[in-house]
Write a protein that holds these residues in place. Structure first.
Motif, PDB file in Angstrom:
ATOM      1  N   LYS A 127       0.837  -1.201   0.000  1.00 43.74           N
ATOM      2  CA  LYS A 127       0.000   0.000   0.000  1.00 43.74           C
ATOM      3  C   LYS A 127       0.874   1.254   0.000  1.00 43.74           C
ATOM      4  O   LYS A 127       0.566   2.231  -0.680  1.00 43.74           O
ATOM      5  N   GLN A 154     -10.756   7.024  -1.285  1.00 41.54           N
ATOM      6  CA  GLN A 154     -10.835   6.036  -2.347  1.00 41.54           C
ATOM      7  C   GLN A 154     -12.281   5.642  -2.613  1.00 41.54           C
ATOM      8  O   GLN A 154     -13.156   5.834  -1.764  1.00 41.54           O
ATOM      9  N   SER A 181     -11.830   0.779  -4.356  1.00 41.31           N
ATOM     10  CA  SER A 181     -10.394   0.466  -4.293  1.00 41.31           C
ATOM     11  C   SER A 181      -9.524   1.342  -5.190  1.00 41.31           C
ATOM     12  O   SER A 181      -8.334   1.091  -5.347  1.00 41.31           O
TER      13      SER A 181
END
Length: 147
Positions: A16, A62, A65
């Motif tokens: 991430k 977001q 995703s």
């Protein structure tokens, strides 16, 4: 739409972190930095530097995703004459610019930050008008000596 706060208690995975670095590198346009510098800023947030205690947080917006926008705030550990927080990076996905994502991120940053917030913005950066609408002022002229 989902707003995520990454900090010492909610750390992102290394994968991430790479996604955040790549997003900022791509979407900061002419106001951006090298990936190494963005990575160091993230290391500062999560106290991964060996030189002294560091901290901060990341705000990510977001949807399904897909990153719509990100901001990184480094905490200075000072107060009063030096703001407690420095907004180092903020970027909105090019597909979502002009849709209020930057304002959403900045509102969340202001809500989450403990103390004053400083940021640097180029004169020609359109985001300057958003900052002014949110109450940021130009108190000082910044001068640097680069060595």
């Amino acid at each position: 739409m989902q707003v995520i706060k990454w900090d010492e208690t909610n750390k992102p995975s290394n994968l991430k972190k790479e996604e955040i670095i790549n997003f900022l590198y791509k979407n900061l346009d002419q106001y951006g930095d090298a990936k190494e510098d963005i990575n160091r800023c993230i290391q500062y947030v999560f106290n991964e530097l060996n030189d002294h205690k560091t901290s901060g947080f990341i705000i990510e917006v977001q949807q399904d995703s897909e990153i719509m926008g990100i901001s990184i705030i480094n905490e200075t550990g000072m107060s009063g004459y030096i703001p407690e927080n420095i907004l180092v990076y903020i970027a909105t996905n090019r597909k979502y610019r002009g849709k209020g994502i930057g304002k959403l991120i900045m509102t969340k940053v202001i809500e989450e930050a403990q103390g004053n917030i400083a940021l640097h913005v180029e004169q020609d950066n359109p985001a300057k008008y958003l900052y002014e609408k949110l109450g940021f002022t130009n108190k000082y002229l910044e001068m640097r000596l680069e060595k």
